[in-house]
Design a protein around this motif. Structure first.
Motif, PDB file in Angstrom:
ATOM      1  N   HIS A  43       0.829  -1.207   0.000  1.00  0.00           N
ATOM      2  CA  HIS A  43       0.000   0.000   0.000  1.00  0.00           C
ATOM      3  C   HIS A  43       0.864   1.257   0.000  1.00  0.00           C
ATOM      4  CE1 HIS A  43      -4.024  -1.586   0.151  1.00  0.00           C
ATOM      5  NE2 HIS A  43      -3.729  -2.391   1.158  1.00  0.00           N
ATOM      6  N   ILE A  44       1.943   1.247   0.761  1.00  0.00           N
ATOM      7  CA  ILE A  44       2.826   2.407   0.804  1.00  0.00           C
ATOM      8  C   ILE A  44       3.484   2.619  -0.556  1.00  0.00           C
ATOM      9  CG2 ILE A  44       4.969   3.328   1.782  1.00  0.00           C
ATOM     10  CD1 ILE A  44       4.151   2.033   4.442  1.00  0.00           C
ATOM     11  N   SER A  45       3.997   1.551  -1.165  1.00  0.00           N
ATOM     12  CA  SER A  45       4.616   1.662  -2.491  1.00  0.00           C
ATOM     13  C   SER A  45       3.626   2.209  -3.513  1.00  0.00           C
ATOM     14  CB  SER A  45       5.129   0.297  -2.955  1.00  0.00           C
ATOM     15  OG  SER A  45       6.164  -0.169  -2.137  1.00  0.00           O
ATOM     16  N   SER A  46       2.407   1.670  -3.503  1.00  0.00           N
ATOM     17  CA  SER A  46       1.379   2.122  -4.456  1.00  0.00           C
ATOM     18  C   SER A  46       1.024   3.579  -4.230  1.00  0.00           C
ATOM     19  CB  SER A  46       0.124   1.253  -4.327  1.00  0.00           C
ATOM     20  OG  SER A  46       0.408  -0.089  -4.635  1.00  0.00           O
ATOM     21  N   GLY A  47       0.888   3.960  -2.951  1.00  0.00           N
ATOM     22  CA  GLY A  47       0.551   5.342  -2.635  1.00  0.00           C
ATOM     23  C   GLY A  47       1.640   6.308  -3.074  1.00  0.00           C
ATOM     24  N   LEU A  48       2.895   5.941  -2.838  1.00  0.00           N
ATOM     25  CA  LEU A  48       4.012   6.792  -3.240  1.00  0.00           C
ATOM     26  C   LEU A  48       4.097   6.890  -4.766  1.00  0.00           C
ATOM     27  CD1 LEU A  48       6.705   5.529  -0.710  1.00  0.00           C
ATOM     28  CD2 LEU A  48       5.654   7.801  -0.721  1.00  0.00           C
ATOM     29  N   GLU A  49       3.841   5.788  -5.443  1.00  0.00           N
ATOM     30  CA  GLU A  49       3.893   5.800  -6.903  1.00  0.00           C
ATOM     31  C   GLU A  49       2.838   6.747  -7.469  1.00  0.00           C
ATOM     32  OE1 GLU A  49       3.428   2.213  -9.921  1.00  0.00           O
ATOM     33  OE2 GLU A  49       5.320   2.119  -8.794  1.00  0.00           O
ATOM     34  N   GLU A  50       1.650   6.755  -6.876  1.00  0.00           N
ATOM     35  CA  GLU A  50       0.598   7.667  -7.310  1.00  0.00           C
ATOM     36  C   GLU A  50       1.008   9.118  -7.081  1.00  0.00           C
ATOM     37  OE1 GLU A  50      -3.128   6.765  -5.518  1.00  0.00           O
ATOM     38  OE2 GLU A  50      -3.239   4.742  -6.353  1.00  0.00           O
TER      39      GLU A  50
ATOM     40  N   HIS B 245       5.807  19.377 -11.132  1.00  0.00           N
ATOM     41  CA  HIS B 245       4.764  20.399 -11.111  1.00  0.00           C
ATOM     42  C   HIS B 245       4.884  21.222  -9.835  1.00  0.00           C
ATOM     43  CE1 HIS B 245       2.654  18.864 -14.626  1.00  0.00           C
ATOM     44  NE2 HIS B 245       2.724  17.638 -14.122  1.00  0.00           N
ATOM     45  N   ASP B 246       5.172  20.548  -8.745  1.00  0.00           N
ATOM     46  CA  ASP B 246       5.390  21.157  -7.437  1.00  0.00           C
ATOM     47  C   ASP B 246       5.968  20.082  -6.535  1.00  0.00           C
ATOM     48  OD1 ASP B 246       5.368  22.964  -5.300  1.00  0.00           O
ATOM     49  OD2 ASP B 246       3.314  22.447  -4.724  1.00  0.00           O
ATOM     50  N   VAL B 247       6.550  20.486  -5.434  1.00  0.00           N
ATOM     51  CA  VAL B 247       7.093  19.534  -4.474  1.00  0.00           C
ATOM     52  C   VAL B 247       5.941  18.946  -3.652  1.00  0.00           C
ATOM     53  CG1 VAL B 247       8.546  19.253  -2.445  1.00  0.00           C
ATOM     54  CG2 VAL B 247       9.286  20.742  -4.302  1.00  0.00           C
ATOM     55  N   PRO B 248       5.679  17.649  -3.766  1.00  0.00           N
ATOM     56  CA  PRO B 248       4.613  17.053  -2.950  1.00  0.00           C
ATOM     57  C   PRO B 248       5.065  16.906  -1.500  1.00  0.00           C
ATOM     58  CG  PRO B 248       5.720  15.347  -4.207  1.00  0.00           C
ATOM     59  CD  PRO B 248       6.324  16.653  -4.640  1.00  0.00           C
ATOM     60  N   THR B 249       4.169  17.186  -0.589  1.00  0.00           N
ATOM     61  CA  THR B 249       4.446  17.002   0.834  1.00  0.00           C
ATOM     62  C   THR B 249       3.253  16.315   1.480  1.00  0.00           C
ATOM     63  OG1 THR B 249       3.648  19.254   1.278  1.00  0.00           O
ATOM     64  CG2 THR B 249       6.033  18.943   1.087  1.00  0.00           C
ATOM     65  N   CYS B 250       3.500  15.718   2.624  1.00  0.00           N
ATOM     66  CA  CYS B 250       2.457  14.955   3.305  1.00  0.00           C
ATOM     67  C   CYS B 250       2.570  15.178   4.806  1.00  0.00           C
ATOM     68  CB  CYS B 250       2.602  13.466   2.978  1.00  0.00           C
ATOM     69  SG  CYS B 250       1.362  12.399   3.754  1.00  0.00           S
ATOM     70  N   ALA B 251       1.426  15.218   5.484  1.00  0.00           N
ATOM     71  CA  ALA B 251       1.400  15.377   6.937  1.00  0.00           C
ATOM     72  C   ALA B 251       0.288  14.508   7.523  1.00  0.00           C
ATOM     73  CB  ALA B 251       1.174  16.834   7.325  1.00  0.00           C
TER      74      ALA B 251
ATOM     75  N   PRO C 122       4.427  10.103   5.376  1.00  0.00           N
ATOM     76  CA  PRO C 122       4.850  11.499   5.166  1.00  0.00           C
ATOM     77  C   PRO C 122       6.361  11.656   5.017  1.00  0.00           C
ATOM     78  CG  PRO C 122       3.164  11.415   6.852  1.00  0.00           C
ATOM     79  CD  PRO C 122       3.542  10.004   6.548  1.00  0.00           C
ATOM     80  N   LEU C 123       7.129  10.905   5.802  1.00  0.00           N
ATOM     81  CA  LEU C 123       8.583  11.013   5.702  1.00  0.00           C
ATOM     82  C   LEU C 123       9.096  10.410   4.402  1.00  0.00           C
ATOM     83  CD1 LEU C 123      10.660  12.220   7.797  1.00  0.00           C
ATOM     84  CD2 LEU C 123       8.328  11.951   8.637  1.00  0.00           C
ATOM     85  N   SER C 124       8.415   9.385   3.892  1.00  0.00           N
ATOM     86  CA  SER C 124       8.792   8.814   2.597  1.00  0.00           C
ATOM     87  C   SER C 124       8.528   9.817   1.476  1.00  0.00           C
ATOM     88  CB  SER C 124       8.025   7.514   2.343  1.00  0.00           C
ATOM     89  OG  SER C 124       8.369   6.510   3.266  1.00  0.00           O
ATOM     90  N   VAL C 125       7.399  10.520   1.550  1.00  0.00           N
ATOM     91  CA  VAL C 125       7.101  11.554   0.549  1.00  0.00           C
ATOM     92  C   VAL C 125       8.169  12.640   0.590  1.00  0.00           C
ATOM     93  CG1 VAL C 125       5.477  13.366  -0.135  1.00  0.00           C
ATOM     94  CG2 VAL C 125       4.611  11.129   0.554  1.00  0.00           C
ATOM     95  N   LEU C 126       8.555  13.050   1.800  1.00  0.00           N
ATOM     96  CA  LEU C 126       9.593  14.071   1.953  1.00  0.00           C
ATOM     97  C   LEU C 126      10.913  13.600   1.349  1.00  0.00           C
ATOM     98  CD1 LEU C 126      10.767  16.699   3.072  1.00  0.00           C
ATOM     99  CD2 LEU C 126      10.954  15.567   5.306  1.00  0.00           C
TER     100      LEU C 126
END
Length: 225
Positions: A85-92, A141-147, A123-127
């Motif tokens: 799920h984490i891999s899929s979410g990050l890929e999206e 397009h922009d730097v994605p961030t997550c919280a 969130p730390l993986s997205v960072l």
């Protein structure tokens, strides 16, 4: 609410320690540490894809953990349901964030290794991924961030929860955004809470995403000199 176990206020994040260009042999890389969570990320590409011509690049993500990352990973370290799920979410997230048209018939590989896990792993993986892509010079397009925010049993909301706080929470919400565009890419919720609390948590997470974007910008400015 009294101060949290680590001394923070309810709406206070742990300032992450971020480094870019940490791995030789990668086109871009990063190391992110926040509390007890430590993640390495590497980017390889863009490289030429085989097969038919495609006007857009393909983003591939591999997310894995070490044997000492945390107790919950010791039995099935890779490709557990959670890691999938984490891999899929990050890929999206990164497929949406990269300007794919700039890299026709190309593949961009993003690899994550979790060295230690003490919460807020997505969130730390997205960072880490955002920093590594920027370090590789990949157009975004922009730097994605997550919280993430956790709603505790006493209805107090805490941002950037630790692993222990996440376990004790009655609900948790994560928001991934491109705040420069005012775009929310995803909202994930576990547990049950009121619509009012959910809305408040989403707002708090979005505001925190914007703060994290400023951290990314500062790291890139200081370490790209």
């Amino acid at each position: 609410m009294t101060k949290r176990a680590d001394g923070r206020e309810a709406k206070e994040i742990i300032q992450p320690n971020c480094k870019i260009g940490t791995l030789t042999g990668a086109d871009g890389s990063s190391y992110v540490e926040r509390g007890g969570t430590k993640i390495l990320c590497s980017v390889h590409g863009p490289r030429q894809a085989m097969g038919d011509f495609d006007e857009k690049a393909q983003v591939n993500v591999k997310w894995s953990t070490t044997t000492f990352a945390g107790e919950k990973y010791t039995r099935l370290r890779e490709q557990t349901e959670e890691s999938w799920h984490i891999s899929s979410g990050l890929e999206e997230v990164f497929t949406y964030s990269v300007i794919l048209e700039s890299y026709p018939k190309s593949i961009i590989d993003i690899s994550f290794v979790v060295l230690e896990d003490d919460g807020c792993i997505f969130p730390l993986s997205v960072l880490a991924g955002s920093l590594a892509l920027a370090n590789a010079g990949i157009e975004l397009h922009d730097v994605p961030t997550c919280a993430s925010a956790a709603i505790m049993s006493d209805s107090v909301m805490v941002i950037d929860p630790s692993e222990n706080e996440s376990h004790m929470a009655q609900a948790a919400i994560s928001v991934t955004a491109l705040t420069a565009h005012g775009t929310i890419l995803s909202v994930q919720q576990t547990g049950v809470t009121s619509s009012t609390q959910s809305e408040a948590a989403i707002k708090l997470c979005y505001q925190t995403c914007d703060s994290i974007r400023n951290i990314v910008r500062k790291v890139l400015e200081e370490q790209s000199k």
